[in-house]
Design a protein around this motif. Structure first.
Motif, PDB file in Angstrom:
ATOM      1  N   LEU A 169       4.864   8.009  -3.736  1.00  0.00           N
ATOM      2  CA  LEU A 169       4.831   6.844  -3.089  1.00  0.00           C
ATOM      3  C   LEU A 169       4.341   5.458  -3.985  1.00  0.00           C
ATOM      4  O   LEU A 169       4.591   4.375  -3.645  1.00  0.00           O
ATOM      5  CB  LEU A 169       3.655   6.952  -1.977  1.00  0.00           C
ATOM      6  CG  LEU A 169       3.936   8.013  -0.894  1.00  0.00           C
ATOM      7  CD1 LEU A 169       2.927   8.100   0.059  1.00  0.00           C
ATOM      8  CD2 LEU A 169       5.409   7.874  -0.248  1.00  0.00           C
ATOM      9  N   ASN A 170       3.589   5.867  -5.050  1.00  0.00           N
ATOM     10  CA  ASN A 170       2.927   4.718  -5.981  1.00  0.00           C
ATOM     11  C   ASN A 170       4.067   4.151  -6.555  1.00  0.00           C
ATOM     12  O   ASN A 170       4.600   2.947  -6.889  1.00  0.00           O
ATOM     13  CB  ASN A 170       2.287   5.393  -7.083  1.00  0.00           C
ATOM     14  CG  ASN A 170       1.006   5.703  -6.385  1.00  0.00           C
ATOM     15  OD1 ASN A 170       0.434   5.370  -5.205  1.00  0.00           O
ATOM     16  ND2 ASN A 170       0.066   6.511  -7.314  1.00  0.00           N
ATOM     17  N   VAL A 221       3.826   1.926   2.515  1.00  0.00           N
ATOM     18  CA  VAL A 221       4.912   2.837   2.210  1.00  0.00           C
ATOM     19  C   VAL A 221       4.611   4.366   2.475  1.00  0.00           C
ATOM     20  O   VAL A 221       3.518   4.656   1.946  1.00  0.00           O
ATOM     21  CB  VAL A 221       5.306   2.613   0.492  1.00  0.00           C
ATOM     22  CG1 VAL A 221       6.274   3.670  -0.019  1.00  0.00           C
ATOM     23  CG2 VAL A 221       5.656   1.342   0.104  1.00  0.00           C
ATOM     24  N   ASP A 222       5.471   4.796   3.074  1.00  0.00           N
ATOM     25  CA  ASP A 222       5.245   6.253   3.419  1.00  0.00           C
ATOM     26  C   ASP A 222       6.574   7.148   2.997  1.00  0.00           C
ATOM     27  O   ASP A 222       7.213   6.977   2.367  1.00  0.00           O
ATOM     28  CB  ASP A 222       4.748   6.349   4.974  1.00  0.00           C
ATOM     29  CG  ASP A 222       5.835   5.681   5.854  1.00  0.00           C
ATOM     30  OD1 ASP A 222       6.910   5.715   5.321  1.00  0.00           O
ATOM     31  OD2 ASP A 222       5.506   5.252   6.831  1.00  0.00           O
ATOM     32  N   PHE A 223       6.452   8.368   3.498  1.00  0.00           N
ATOM     33  CA  PHE A 223       7.455   9.242   3.234  1.00  0.00           C
ATOM     34  C   PHE A 223       8.738   9.072   4.190  1.00  0.00           C
ATOM     35  O   PHE A 223       9.513   9.843   3.878  1.00  0.00           O
ATOM     36  CB  PHE A 223       6.872  10.667   3.429  1.00  0.00           C
ATOM     37  CG  PHE A 223       5.858  11.127   2.286  1.00  0.00           C
ATOM     38  CD1 PHE A 223       6.085  11.362   1.174  1.00  0.00           C
ATOM     39  CD2 PHE A 223       4.314  11.061   2.894  1.00  0.00           C
ATOM     40  CE1 PHE A 223       5.033  11.796   0.283  1.00  0.00           C
ATOM     41  CE2 PHE A 223       3.473  11.691   2.072  1.00  0.00           C
ATOM     42  CZ  PHE A 223       3.876  11.616   0.458  1.00  0.00           C
ATOM     43  N   THR A 240       6.641   0.191   6.671  1.00  0.00           N
ATOM     44  CA  THR A 240       5.969  -0.753   7.577  1.00  0.00           C
ATOM     45  C   THR A 240       5.419  -2.026   7.312  1.00  0.00           C
ATOM     46  O   THR A 240       4.777  -2.090   6.246  1.00  0.00           O
ATOM     47  CB  THR A 240       4.674   0.343   8.449  1.00  0.00           C
ATOM     48  OG1 THR A 240       5.227   1.313   8.832  1.00  0.00           O
ATOM     49  CG2 THR A 240       3.997  -0.502   9.429  1.00  0.00           C
ATOM     50  N   VAL A 241       5.822  -3.037   7.995  1.00  0.00           N
ATOM     51  CA  VAL A 241       5.224  -4.468   7.595  1.00  0.00           C
ATOM     52  C   VAL A 241       4.344  -4.793   8.760  1.00  0.00           C
ATOM     53  O   VAL A 241       4.459  -4.662   9.901  1.00  0.00           O
ATOM     54  CB  VAL A 241       6.371  -5.372   7.457  1.00  0.00           C
ATOM     55  CG1 VAL A 241       5.868  -7.015   7.302  1.00  0.00           C
ATOM     56  CG2 VAL A 241       7.225  -4.995   6.390  1.00  0.00           C
ATOM     57  N   ARG A 242       3.103  -5.145   8.395  1.00  0.00           N
ATOM     58  CA  ARG A 242       1.998  -5.498   9.307  1.00  0.00           C
ATOM     59  C   ARG A 242       1.745  -6.849   9.332  1.00  0.00           C
ATOM     60  O   ARG A 242       1.693  -7.459   8.072  1.00  0.00           O
ATOM     61  CB  ARG A 242       0.927  -4.633   9.056  1.00  0.00           C
ATOM     62  CG  ARG A 242      -0.453  -4.875  10.008  1.00  0.00           C
ATOM     63  CD  ARG A 242      -1.665  -4.247   9.403  1.00  0.00           C
ATOM     64  NE  ARG A 242      -2.959  -4.584  10.097  1.00  0.00           N
ATOM     65  CZ  ARG A 242      -3.797  -5.482   9.850  1.00  0.00           C
ATOM     66  NH1 ARG A 242      -3.539  -6.167   8.597  1.00  0.00           N
ATOM     67  NH2 ARG A 242      -4.741  -5.651  10.298  1.00  0.00           N
ATOM     68  N   PHE A 286       0.855  -1.235   0.230  1.00  0.00           N
ATOM     69  CA  PHE A 286      -0.110  -0.085  -0.084  1.00  0.00           C
ATOM     70  C   PHE A 286       0.934   1.187  -0.134  1.00  0.00           C
ATOM     71  O   PHE A 286       1.684   1.270   0.666  1.00  0.00           O
ATOM     72  CB  PHE A 286      -0.960   0.138   1.236  1.00  0.00           C
ATOM     73  CG  PHE A 286      -1.651  -1.032   1.486  1.00  0.00           C
ATOM     74  CD1 PHE A 286      -2.407  -1.642   0.661  1.00  0.00           C
ATOM     75  CD2 PHE A 286      -1.770  -1.408   2.822  1.00  0.00           C
ATOM     76  CE1 PHE A 286      -3.262  -2.613   1.032  1.00  0.00           C
ATOM     77  CE2 PHE A 286      -2.620  -2.546   2.988  1.00  0.00           C
ATOM     78  CZ  PHE A 286      -3.366  -3.119   2.089  1.00  0.00           C
ATOM     79  N   PRO A 287       0.792   2.130  -0.754  1.00  0.00           N
ATOM     80  CA  PRO A 287       1.354   3.772  -0.627  1.00  0.00           C
ATOM     81  C   PRO A 287       0.100   4.263   0.413  1.00  0.00           C
ATOM     82  O   PRO A 287      -1.106   4.166   0.267  1.00  0.00           O
ATOM     83  CB  PRO A 287       1.050   4.301  -1.997  1.00  0.00           C
ATOM     84  CG  PRO A 287       0.000   3.415  -2.954  1.00  0.00           C
ATOM     85  CD  PRO A 287      -0.198   2.069  -2.178  1.00  0.00           C
TER      86      PRO A 287
END
Length: 633
Positions: free
Chosen positions: A531-532, A576-578, A583-585, A523-524
């Motif tokens: 981010l994409n 995916v963030d800035f 982050t892995v969930r 996910f972005p």
């Protein structure tokens, strides 16, 4: 009514409500859907959607790994259309039947044993005032269902005053209905055939070539995965009883004089639920048993059968079946085919009750002998002795002149059947003829019975010195109903998260990563080109190392995207963030960790193939969100 009186009915309603919730989720998310739905559908036929196809693919890949590769088996593929002569030899044309009753008014059909079973289970579930004596009678009848003949089933239906379930009308006497779909092969319509009801016959007719490919040595096994077809009388239990389905079958050919297994010691310590004959006839429950003890005590007939029972237990529990809801039930004596040495079913408990999902049978040498008799091709193995041995050689000589005079056109099939008898069968027939001078002989492939006299067949034994011998191998057959296993897996892995203020109530499939339809979503965090682009790069890298994944750039809130992926059982999500890293969930704990960009593909790869447990990952990387604090909006 009192609370106590309501309890059985309440449990049944809870089970029904759970089943409906699972069904709605599976159909809404396209795990499976009724076939030809826009035309009203056809009972017993289902389409697998994208998630169902992916789960089946993963399950079959694991099955191949667990059995075909680890046991060094051959895998073959045979046509679904089978000539009648093959299924005539195997007995399917004459004997592959279920007992059916008809609604006397509407003509609707019902499977007789299921009608009785459902009626009796309904009494046990809903009648809280049932007496101990009546309960014992019902339990006895349920345990004996597979043993009842047509007249016996009819008598039970009348004794319990059972009517057609949808109309309340009287039903007919039970009568046999052949479950195979008939067809013709070729444009003339002169070559009859059937859609195969199992994959096994294709392996048996190829035995001679497979034996040669294995260096003319036993034991060896051949496996086949493919579609099978059964024209079920009244398929009413969703995907658990269908008319077209996938089977994964193994035929393990073994010397009938030595059914030991070199790897049995590796599984002999395993304990799981067995349901032997003694417990069934004594109206007791299944018992946790060590498989080594069961073989040593003769509860399970031999090591090879015991080995495959244990390996089946490991496979089913490894893909996510709850071991507390899995048992191996032994066939009762009258339930087994006359030629079988020992038979067990792996039964899995689901909302429909205990359901047979795997059959494990020692079929002795019946199939190869039947095809030898019908085709005239010897399907045998050869054993070379270290030293010449004096062996008793059995000779069976049907008197074809007398048989032809008495039985005319049936002489050929009777002679072939006599000549293909096992040593034990031949000696038993010889003893009976010597004692009574006449007896009834049954041809197993057709069910025909003939009255034989002493002069019709000569059976003798003589001692000869030989360097080896030919014999017909025995067959140990594990047969996996893939669709049934999948449905039970869906139920065993399904749960709903408890309601938390501010969060969306969601359904979850807790599939093990190896079974999950895909392993990861990417996910972005929000819709931004930068981010994409990064999300796409991670997705491509995962694909290159064999990790199935899906990007979600829908723009929904991150919480809603998590909920949608949890609902189809995807175990991991990358956001995916800035910031540096991602982050892995993890699905079930909802824990989140931060992983550097350069490490995320390797981490998710190892998580997805099961080589890296989540607990180890959380000790190596920063945990940024603990359970029950995840925002869903």
């Amino acid at each position: 009514m009192s609370k106590v009186a309501n309890e059985p009915d309440s449990a049944a309603h809870k089970k029904e409500a759970f089943r409906l919730l699972v069904k709605n989720t599976l159909e809404r998310r396209l795990f499976y859907i009724p076939s030809f739905k826009i035309y009203g559908g056809v009972a017993g036929l289902y389409d697998y959607g994208p998630w169902g196809c992916a789960v089946e693919t993963n399950l079959l890949n694991l099955w191949r790994q667990h059995f075909v590769m680890e046991e060094d088996m051959f895998e073959i593929r045979c046509p679904c259309v089978t000539p009648e002569v093959v299924l005539k030899a195997s007995g399917h044309v004459d004997k592959f039947t279920d007992l059916m009753v008809k609604d006397e008014v509407t003509g609707d059909c019902h499977r007789a044993d299921h009608l009785l079973k459902n009626f009796l289970n309904d009494i046990l579930a809903k009648d809280a005032k049932i007496t101990a004596e009546k309960k014992k009678e019902i339990m006895t009848d349920l345990a004996s269902l597979d043993e009842f003949t047509g007249p016996e089933l009819g008598a039970k239906i009348k004794a319990y005053n059972i009517k057609a379930p949808d109309t309340g009308n009287e039903v007919s006497e039970p009568y046999p209905f052949n479950l195979m779909f008939a067809t013709t092969i070729g444009p003339t319509g002169l070559v009859p055939g059937y859609m195969r009801p199992e994959t096994a016959q294709g392996i048996f007719v190829n035995f001679k070539d497979l034996y040669y490919e294995n260096g003319n040595k036993l034991p060896f096994a051949a496996a086949q995965i493919g579609s099978a077809f059964r024209n079920e009388i009244a398929p009413r239990q969703g995907p658990m009883r269908v008319r077209e389905f996938t089977l994964a079958e193994i035929e393990h050919f073994v010397n009938p004089y030595d059914k030991s297994h070199p790897k049995f010691k590796d599984v002999a310590h395993l304990e799981f639920f067995l349901f032997p004959r003694a417990e069934q006839t004594g109206l007791k429950d299944h018992v946790k048993t060590c498989i080594g003890d069961a073989v040593a005590k003769g509860i399970v007939d031999n090591e090879t059968l015991g080995y495959f029972i244990a390996r089946t237990y490991l496979f089913l529990t490894g893909i996510g079946i709850n071991k507390e809801r899995l048992r191996f039930r032994q066939h009762l004596q009258n339930e087994m085919a006359h030629y079988a040495q020992d038979c067990w079913d792996a039964e899995i408990e689901c909302s429909y009750g205990w359901f047979e999902c795997v059959g494990l049978a020692d079929r002795s040498a019946f199939d190869l002998k039947a095809h030898t008799s019908k085709s005239g091709v010897e399907l045998v193995a050869h054993e070379v002795f270290d030293k010449p041995k004096d062996v008793e050689q059995l000779t069976i000589l049907p008197n074809k002149k007398i048989l032809g005079k008495v039985f005319r056109k049936d002489q050929k099939i009777l002679s072939e059947s006599l000549e293909s008898m096992t040593e034990a069968e031949a000696l038993a027939l010889k003893a009976e003829l010597e004692e009574k001078e006449k007896t009834i002989y049954r041809v197993c492939t057709t069910g025909q019975e003939f009255e034989l006299t002493k002069e019709m067949v000569t059976i003798s034994q003589q001692v000869v010195k030989t360097h080896g011998r030919n014999f017909t191998p025995s067959v140990i057959e594990p047969s996996f109903g893939v669709g049934r296993i999948m449905y039970c897996l869906y139920e065993h892995c399904f749960y709903t998260r408890p309601y938390t203020p501010g969060e969306q109530v969601s359904s979850v499939f807790r599939f093990p990563p190896l079974i999950a339809p895909i392993k990861c979503t990417v996910f972005p965090l929000i819709q931004r080109e930068i981010l994409n682009l990064k999300a796409k790069q991670i997705s491509n890298s995962l694909t290159r190392v064999g990790v199935s994944n899906k990007m979600d750039v829908t723009g929904r809130s991150i919480g809603k995207r998590y909920a949608r992926t949890d609902e189809v059982g995807i175990p991991f999500a990358i956001t995916v963030d800035f910031d540096e890293g991602v982050t892995v969930r993890e699905r079930d704990s909802k824990q989140q960790i931060r992983v550097p960009d350069g490490e995320v593909v390797d981490v998710v790869h190892d998580l997805a193939n099961g080589s890296l447990p989540w607990a180890k990952v959380t000790s190596s990387y920063q945990v940024v969100l603990v359970p029950d604090t995840e925002a869903e909006s």
